[in-house]
Design a protein around this motif. Structure first.
Motif, PDB file in Angstrom:
ATOM      1  N   THR A  58      -2.555  -0.199  -6.303  1.00 24.03           N
ATOM      2  CA  THR A  58      -2.806   0.607  -5.104  1.00 24.03           C
ATOM      3  C   THR A  58      -1.840   1.789  -5.002  1.00 24.03           C
ATOM      4  OG1 THR A  58      -1.363  -0.836  -3.783  1.00 24.03           O
ATOM      5  CG2 THR A  58      -3.712  -1.371  -3.819  1.00 24.03           C
ATOM      6  N   SER A 109       0.835  -1.203   0.000  1.00 22.27           N
ATOM      7  CA  SER A 109       0.000   0.000   0.000  1.00 22.27           C
ATOM      8  C   SER A 109       0.868   1.250   0.000  1.00 22.27           C
ATOM      9  CB  SER A 109      -0.912   0.016   1.227  1.00 22.27           C
ATOM     10  OG  SER A 109      -0.146   0.214   2.407  1.00 22.27           O
ATOM     11  N   LYS A 155      -9.033  -1.157  -1.938  1.00 21.07           N
ATOM     12  CA  LYS A 155      -8.063  -0.062  -2.057  1.00 21.07           C
ATOM     13  C   LYS A 155      -7.739   0.256  -3.525  1.00 21.07           C
ATOM     14  CE  LYS A 155      -5.869  -1.054   2.402  1.00 21.07           C
ATOM     15  NZ  LYS A 155      -6.925  -0.346   3.092  1.00 21.07           N
TER      16      LYS A 155
END
Length: 535
Positions: free
Chosen positions: A52, A17, A311
């Motif tokens: 992401t 992430s 996400k």
């Protein structure tokens, strides 16, 4: 220090992430490794290309480097070539050429794809000269020929695609004929190219000549039927094709949306989910468009929630589709949430928010957002759609003077020639606030005085304001345009009745009978699914 280095390298190899990336970036800076190329490469690569990731963050990191690293330049070109900002890819390529940064076959492959996408954007939004993009593509072609990369299969296909996307199908055909070992990709690109220019004969010839056909070949046939508006023909191919992929489903859903069969699009999306085919961003863009047109806020919200749960980056076309859906369904708080979260906002995104606010009566907020857009220091430029939103905002609030100012501002400062929608907003505003003479003058001095909608707007306002003379003028203009409806006759007849001019009432009604104009029966629509929920 060695332990810190190893830990950073391990984290970079397992990034999931942007939050993790920013944490390790802070550690890298603190440890003094911010100029260490292998670390920078991984930071930029993840930010630019991961599902992401965050392209704006990648670009910021890239600009902090010397920008003479081939891998980093290729990464950024590749990312921008797939984004809503393909011109950025061409700028980086031009920088590589002027700064003698080494280019390879990856560079040219990505740049050619960027040219294809940039040409499409130029056609849709007019953000760049199409000839300039074609020239850049030709320049890249000369370079790859000079360097001997023209025999690379992936570059050959990228050249075919670039020329076909730019409308130079004859050049693409010439290149195709010169390829000794044609792949399925090459065949499919050329078939799609001929479909795109409505040359069905050449497309069918190539399809029959193909030594093998795959799902992409069948998808191009579906695409042709959809382009012709023959959704039933597309459906027949879809049902009999030996295999389907996500593109097949996406093409059909987009096809239903293109013919305004939004219910059919949503039904097919449900079938897609039942078939356990994983939707892509393209799927969601089409489905959200159908949700916007049918008011299916619940389904649109579920799609948004699923995107947030995994996400998924909500940028570009997808962000714009969500904005439109929430705006058209009246959920402006969610529209604001999407808009503010988008890091890179295109003109279309700003337009969706401005128009959404204006249509729902938030005039002050719409104009404030427009001012924010104008002060963006050249990052985005208002266009004709933006000013439609601004004029709608003024119209809904009754801001006559502001509307006049913005109309002139659009013409003088942005050199935008007013279109029918701009004149429509102004005529509607003048008409509703009793400025009928000014509305009449705007129609007669516009290039759209032969458009019935403007005269019908004025006619309706004449009824409200009791202006019999202009009502007759508007009615006569509609008659000249052969655009009179039963409503126009009834409206004029009612005006004569209110003025107790019974001879004129009789004349208008007799004319309706003589011309076989029948008064349409009024009707209402009820959504029974909502009634079922309440019972």
């Amino acid at each position: 220090m060695l332990g810190t280095y190893s830990r950073i390298r391990y984290v970079l190899e397992h990034l999931c992430s942007m939050l993790e990336l920013k944490r390790v970036q802070a550690i890298i800076t603190k440890a003094g490794f911010q100029a260490h190329i292998p670390f920078i490469d991984k930071l930029v690569f993840f930010s630019a290309l991961s599902p992401t990731g965050d392209l704006s963050h990648a670009h910021s990191l890239f600009l902090q480097t010397s920008m003479n690293n081939s891998f980093l330049c290729n990464t950024m070109i590749r990312a921008f070539a797939k984004s809503s900002f393909p011109l950025q890819a061409l700028y980086i390529y031009s920088h590589m050429q002027t700064s003698d940064v080494v280019s390879d076959h990856f560079t040219y492959n990505f740049v050619l794809k960027a040219c294809s996408r940039a040409y499409k954007f130029a056609q849709e939004f007019g953000e760049c000269d199409e000839i300039t993009i074609v020239s850049k593509g030709g320049e890249v072609h000369c370079t790859v020929f000079k360097l001997g990369f023209d025999q690379d299969p992936s570059i050959q296909n990228s050249l075919l695609y670039m020329y076909s996307q730019c409308g130079l199908v004859h050049v693409a055909q010439q290149l195709f004929d010169e390829i000794s070992d044609k792949s399925l990709v090459s065949w499919n690109i050329m078939i799609s190219a001929y479909h795109r220019v409505n040359n069905s004969k050449s497309a069918d010839y190539l399809l029959e000549s193909m030594p093998l056909k795959n799902v992409v070949s069948w998808n191009t046939v579906i695409g042709r039927y959809i382009k012709l508006g023959d959704i039933e023909g597309a459906r027949r191919v879809f049902q009999v094709m030996p295999e389907r992929d996500v593109v097949s489903w996406n093409s059909m859903i987009a096809g239903f949306v293109s013919v305004k069969d939004y219910a059919g699009a949503l039904t097919l999306f449900s079938e897609m989910q039942n078939a356990e085919v994983r939707p892509t961003e393209v799927t969601f863009i089409s489905v959200l468009g159908a949700c916007a047109e049918t008011g299916a806020l619940e389904m649109g919200s579920k799609i948004h929630e699923s995107l947030k749960a995994c996400k998924h980056k909500i940028e570009g076309y997808l962000g714009n589709a969500l904005l439109n859906m929430y705006s058209k369904c009246g959920n402006l708080s969610s529209a604001w949430e999407v808009f503010r979260a988008m890091r890179i906002k295109t003109t279309s995104c700003w337009n969706a928010m401005v128009v959404g606010l204006a249509v729902h009566g938030y005039g002050e907020e719409a104009l404030t957002l427009f001012s924010e857009m104008e002060s963006g220091l050249g990052t985005v430029r208002p266009n004709r759609v933006t000013f439609v939103g601004v004029l709608i905002a003024c119209s809904h609030k009754g801001w006559v003077d502001k509307a006049r100012w913005y109309f002139d501002h659009m013409v003088k400062n942005y050199k935008i020639m007013p279109e029918i929608k701009h004149y429509g907003c102004m005529v509607d505003l003048f008409s509703r606030f009793g400025l009928l003479e000014e509305a009449h003058q705007m129609i007669t001095t516009s290039p759209f005085q032969n458009r019935a909608i403007l005269w019908r707007t004025l006619l309706g306002a004449c009824k409200t304001q009791g202006n019999m003379e202009l009502a007759k003028v508007s009615f006569q203009q509609l008659a000249k345009l052969k655009s009179l409806t039963d409503g126009d006759y009834v409206l004029l007849s009612n005006m004569y009745a209110e003025a107790e001019r019974w001879d004129e009432v009789e004349r208008v009604r007799s004319e309706m009978i003589d011309l076989h104009v029948s008064k349409q029966v009024g009707h209402s629509q009820i959504d029974m699914t909502e009634c079922d929920k309440l019972s």
